[in-house]
Design an enzyme around this catalytic site. Sequence first.
Site, PDB file in Angstrom:
ATOM      1  N   LYS A  39       4.755   8.400  -0.621  1.00 45.07           N
ATOM      2  CA  LYS A  39       5.520   7.171  -0.891  1.00 45.07           C
ATOM      3  C   LYS A  39       6.640   7.019   0.135  1.00 45.07           C
ATOM      4  O   LYS A  39       6.856   5.927   0.654  1.00 45.07           O
ATOM      5  CB  LYS A  39       6.130   7.257  -2.300  1.00 45.07           C
ATOM      6  CG  LYS A  39       7.276   6.302  -2.561  1.00 45.07           C
ATOM      7  CD  LYS A  39       7.767   6.381  -3.982  1.00 45.07           C
ATOM      8  CE  LYS A  39       8.945   7.292  -4.235  1.00 45.07           C
ATOM      9  NZ  LYS A  39      10.236   6.914  -3.642  1.00 45.07           N
ATOM     10  N   ASN A  40       7.315   8.132   0.422  1.00 42.45           N
ATOM     11  CA  ASN A  40       8.494   8.048   1.272  1.00 42.45           C
ATOM     12  C   ASN A  40       8.173   8.024   2.768  1.00 42.45           C
ATOM     13  O   ASN A  40       9.076   8.068   3.598  1.00 42.45           O
ATOM     14  CB  ASN A  40       9.481   9.172   0.917  1.00 42.45           C
ATOM     15  CG  ASN A  40      10.062   8.965  -0.475  1.00 42.45           C
ATOM     16  OD1 ASN A  40       9.935   7.883  -1.051  1.00 42.45           O
ATOM     17  ND2 ASN A  40      10.691   9.995  -1.026  1.00 42.45           N
ATOM     18  N   ARG A 112      14.396   0.494  -2.943  1.00 40.94           N
ATOM     19  CA  ARG A 112      15.491   0.704  -2.001  1.00 40.94           C
ATOM     20  C   ARG A 112      15.037   0.492  -0.554  1.00 40.94           C
ATOM     21  O   ARG A 112      15.824   0.513   0.374  1.00 40.94           O
ATOM     22  CB  ARG A 112      15.958   2.150  -2.173  1.00 40.94           C
ATOM     23  CG  ARG A 112      17.424   2.316  -1.999  1.00 40.94           C
ATOM     24  CD  ARG A 112      17.861   3.710  -2.303  1.00 40.94           C
ATOM     25  NE  ARG A 112      18.807   4.192  -1.329  1.00 40.94           N
ATOM     26  CZ  ARG A 112      20.052   3.772  -1.252  1.00 40.94           C
ATOM     27  NH1 ARG A 112      20.509   2.870  -2.081  1.00 40.94           N
ATOM     28  NH2 ARG A 112      20.867   4.240  -0.324  1.00 40.94           N
ATOM     29  N   CYS A 136      15.793   4.351  -7.952  1.00 48.18           N
ATOM     30  CA  CYS A 136      16.119   5.109  -9.162  1.00 48.18           C
ATOM     31  C   CYS A 136      17.623   5.208  -9.352  1.00 48.18           C
ATOM     32  O   CYS A 136      18.368   5.319  -8.382  1.00 48.18           O
ATOM     33  CB  CYS A 136      15.523   6.502  -9.066  1.00 48.18           C
ATOM     34  SG  CYS A 136      13.740   6.479  -9.237  1.00 48.18           S
ATOM     35  N   ARG A 141      24.304   5.915  -4.724  1.00 52.23           N
ATOM     36  CA  ARG A 141      23.380   5.542  -3.652  1.00 52.23           C
ATOM     37  C   ARG A 141      23.959   4.445  -2.765  1.00 52.23           C
ATOM     38  O   ARG A 141      23.410   3.344  -2.657  1.00 52.23           O
ATOM     39  CB  ARG A 141      22.014   5.163  -4.224  1.00 52.23           C
ATOM     40  CG  ARG A 141      21.454   6.256  -5.098  1.00 52.23           C
ATOM     41  CD  ARG A 141      20.008   6.076  -5.394  1.00 52.23           C
ATOM     42  NE  ARG A 141      19.171   6.456  -4.269  1.00 52.23           N
ATOM     43  CZ  ARG A 141      17.860   6.360  -4.275  1.00 52.23           C
ATOM     44  NH1 ARG A 141      17.230   5.907  -5.314  1.00 52.23           N
ATOM     45  NH2 ARG A 141      17.160   6.721  -3.227  1.00 52.23           N
ATOM     46  N   ASP A 326      13.885  16.194  -5.025  1.00 51.77           N
ATOM     47  CA  ASP A 326      12.808  15.603  -5.834  1.00 51.77           C
ATOM     48  C   ASP A 326      11.912  16.659  -6.486  1.00 51.77           C
ATOM     49  O   ASP A 326      11.004  16.315  -7.240  1.00 51.77           O
ATOM     50  CB  ASP A 326      11.941  14.692  -4.957  1.00 51.77           C
ATOM     51  CG  ASP A 326      12.760  13.615  -4.297  1.00 51.77           C
ATOM     52  OD1 ASP A 326      13.056  12.626  -4.958  1.00 51.77           O
ATOM     53  OD2 ASP A 326      13.146  13.798  -3.126  1.00 51.77           O
ATOM     54  N   VAL A 348      22.348  17.145  -3.418  1.00 50.79           N
ATOM     55  CA  VAL A 348      22.024  15.939  -2.640  1.00 50.79           C
ATOM     56  C   VAL A 348      22.541  14.673  -3.333  1.00 50.79           C
ATOM     57  O   VAL A 348      23.194  13.838  -2.710  1.00 50.79           O
ATOM     58  CB  VAL A 348      20.508  15.858  -2.361  1.00 50.79           C
ATOM     59  CG1 VAL A 348      20.175  14.587  -1.577  1.00 50.79           C
ATOM     60  CG2 VAL A 348      20.043  17.088  -1.607  1.00 50.79           C
ATOM     61  N   ARG A 434       5.762   3.942  -9.771  1.00 53.16           N
ATOM     62  CA  ARG A 434       6.415   3.641  -8.487  1.00 53.16           C
ATOM     63  C   ARG A 434       6.040   4.683  -7.445  1.00 53.16           C
ATOM     64  O   ARG A 434       6.024   4.394  -6.240  1.00 53.16           O
ATOM     65  CB  ARG A 434       7.946   3.673  -8.649  1.00 53.16           C
ATOM     66  CG  ARG A 434       8.561   2.423  -9.204  1.00 53.16           C
ATOM     67  CD  ARG A 434      10.064   2.439  -9.013  1.00 53.16           C
ATOM     68  NE  ARG A 434      10.404   2.839  -7.673  1.00 53.16           N
ATOM     69  CZ  ARG A 434      11.491   3.537  -7.331  1.00 53.16           C
ATOM     70  NH1 ARG A 434      12.348   3.891  -8.236  1.00 53.16           N
ATOM     71  NH2 ARG A 434      11.712   3.871  -6.079  1.00 53.16           N
TER      72      ARG A 434
HETATM   73  N1  EPU Z   1      24.303   8.448   1.157  1.00 52.71           N
HETATM   74  C1  EPU Z   1      25.535   7.867   1.372  1.00 52.71           C
HETATM   75  N2  EPU Z   1      25.592   6.711   2.107  1.00 52.71           N
HETATM   76  C2  EPU Z   1      24.495   6.134   2.627  1.00 52.71           C
HETATM   77  C3  EPU Z   1      23.231   6.738   2.438  1.00 52.71           C
HETATM   78  C4  EPU Z   1      23.172   7.902   1.677  1.00 52.71           C
HETATM   79  O1  EPU Z   1      26.554   8.370   0.889  1.00 52.71           O
HETATM   80  O2  EPU Z   1      24.610   5.092   3.288  1.00 52.71           O
HETATM   81  C5  EPU Z   1      24.213   9.672   0.344  1.00 52.71           C
HETATM   82  C6  EPU Z   1      23.411   9.467  -0.934  1.00 52.71           C
HETATM   83  O3  EPU Z   1      24.200   8.883  -1.951  1.00 52.71           O
HETATM   84  C7  EPU Z   1      22.961  10.869  -1.249  1.00 52.71           C
HETATM   85  C8  EPU Z   1      22.734  11.475   0.143  1.00 52.71           C
HETATM   86  O4  EPU Z   1      23.469  10.648   1.047  1.00 52.71           O
HETATM   87  O5  EPU Z   1      23.998  11.557  -1.900  1.00 52.71           O
HETATM   88  C9  EPU Z   1      21.296  11.553   0.576  1.00 52.71           C
HETATM   89  O6  EPU Z   1      20.671  10.281   0.468  1.00 52.71           O
HETATM   90  P1  EPU Z   1      19.487   9.816   1.443  1.00 52.71           P
HETATM   91  O7  EPU Z   1      19.970   8.663   2.240  1.00 52.71           O
HETATM   92  O8  EPU Z   1      18.988  11.004   2.168  1.00 52.71           O
HETATM   93  O9  EPU Z   1      18.409   9.335   0.406  1.00 52.71           O
HETATM   94  P2  EPU Z   1      17.501   8.042   0.481  1.00 52.71           P
HETATM   95  O10 EPU Z   1      17.045   7.789   1.858  1.00 52.71           O
HETATM   96  O11 EPU Z   1      18.127   6.938  -0.280  1.00 52.71           O
HETATM   97  C10 EPU Z   1      15.214   9.293   0.219  1.00 52.71           C
HETATM   98  C11 EPU Z   1      14.097   9.234  -0.755  1.00 52.71           C
HETATM   99  C12 EPU Z   1      14.503   9.896  -2.054  1.00 52.71           C
HETATM  100  C13 EPU Z   1      14.855  11.336  -1.762  1.00 52.71           C
HETATM  101  C14 EPU Z   1      15.976  11.392  -0.711  1.00 52.71           C
HETATM  102  C15 EPU Z   1      16.326  12.786  -0.292  1.00 52.71           C
HETATM  103  C16 EPU Z   1      12.994   7.202  -0.156  1.00 52.71           C
HETATM  104  C17 EPU Z   1      12.645   5.805  -0.506  1.00 52.71           C
HETATM  105  N3  EPU Z   1      13.758   7.841  -1.009  1.00 52.71           N
HETATM  106  O12 EPU Z   1      16.282   8.554  -0.376  1.00 52.71           O
HETATM  107  O13 EPU Z   1      13.365   9.874  -2.890  1.00 52.71           O
HETATM  108  O14 EPU Z   1      15.283  11.968  -2.943  1.00 52.71           O
HETATM  109  O15 EPU Z   1      15.570  10.651   0.452  1.00 52.71           O
HETATM  110  O16 EPU Z   1      15.236  13.405   0.299  1.00 52.71           O
HETATM  111  O17 EPU Z   1      12.542   7.726   0.853  1.00 52.71           O
HETATM  112  C18 EPU Z   1      12.174   9.644  -4.878  1.00 52.71           C
HETATM  113  O18 EPU Z   1      11.153   9.652  -4.181  1.00 52.71           O
HETATM  114  O19 EPU Z   1      12.165   9.699  -6.127  1.00 52.71           O
HETATM  115  C19 EPU Z   1      13.467   9.568  -4.222  1.00 52.71           C
HETATM  116  C20 EPU Z   1      14.598   9.266  -4.863  1.00 52.71           C
END
Ligand code: EPU
Length: 454
Positions: A39-40, A112, A136, A141, A326, A348, A434
Amino acid sequence: MSLITDAQKAGGRVGLKSDKIVINGGKPLRGRIEIRGAKNLATKAMVAALLGDTPSILRNVPDISDVNVVTGMLNAYGVSVTEPEPGTLVLDPSNVLKAHFAEIDALAGSSRIPILFCGPLLHRLGEALIPDLGGCRIGDRPIDFHMDALRAFGAVVDKGYEGIRLTAPNGLKGAEIELPYPSVGATEQVLLTAVRAEGVTELKNAAIEPEIMDLIAILQKMGAIINVEPNRVIFIEGVDKLHGYEHRALFDRNEAASWASAALATEGDIFVGGAKQQELMTFLNIFRKVGGAFDIHEDGIRFYHPGGPLKPVVVETDVHPGFMTDWQQPLIVALTKADGVSIVHETVYENRFGFTDALIAMGADIVVHKNGLAGHTRRVARREFEQAAVITGPTPLHGADVVVPDLRGGFSHLIAALTAEGKSTISNVGIISRGYEHFIDKLALLGADFVYEG
Ligand code: EPU
């Protein structure tokens, strides 16, 4: 053929007519299932297709609702998305056009991914409108890293009541960017923007998850020049033009780890077709330490409970190559069966233990420490907002009525119900589709005893 139906545009889900499943627990899951692309990765690869001037072909695409959300958004921007055979998408960006905000807003509500449209849309249309984001509910976030990076490229960000409007009056130029944390999404944002920005971009403190490496491979196929250097540094040399790609998406590590934990918790034996060792090494080490067994094969991995008691572990979630955030939710169900005290430090996200309430209602002994726990043997640096869950086992679980809060938490509820004595009713299971392809069919294949009210 458009892949998105009117029902899905309105927030519907793939193949799910109802939101409720009634599970009779206590039966081991046994058998073979197949998993497909991550998915990611798949959703981001679909966004990358917007950057090309010829069609892209993406294979091994899972039938999950997040893919449908991105399909709908691409359609709204004039990208045709067809599926000549199941799991293969052809994405044609030759007629990209501006979309109506209301349409984007309605589509984006449950995901997202839309934030990643910023760079490609700025390159293609000179403007990007981003609605409030879904995904989620596992913490604040925020999107500050994304916006700061886009500003560094020269984008102008205006926040309105309905969302965010970005423009690039002087074009996008390569930049030096250092992320405050190796964010997956912000790293992807930089990659998708820098590949066609003018000049060189240096990204420091980048995320290096396998899904990001697969996205880099896709961008290289499209004509991009990207160098991954030691110590989380990525150099991107912008190019004028990119073309379409042909790519098979990396397997879904999160889905593989989820079914592995299901095998362990239910004392079962599941062959996860399509899973690979390399991207799961950190998970496999913990799985083995808890007492799980696995056999690596060419075409997948067999995960099973070899008999005997499970052992407690201490786990700290982290960015890659650490233990993924995850993976902790399904594993915690198995830890309720381990003989002793386990600790899971979530570093995280700031709010990713909400799902444990349901496990406690089912009889688990779990205490969540909202400000984390200091420990002298920590490997991952302590973070300001982390939490910790202390799981004391073994505790037999009993059936309960549970409402799924988020994707990974929801899957852990399914596993808990499968291990529990008696009947559980799990509502809001639609969220699970999802990210878990055909999970109802897979449960049936593995011999679960349930009634899906569809
Ligand atoms: N963060 C910030 N500011 C930002 C972006 C992120 O403070 O602008 C913080 C977040 O709040 C969090 C940390 O940085 O505390 C890490 O967030 P990251 O940006 O790495 O996560 P993401 O890109 O929003 C993706 C996956 C998540 C997975 C995380 C970590 C997707 C669509 N989502 O999220 O997957 O947990 O990376 O590997 O790729 C899931 O699949 O259920 C899921 C939530």
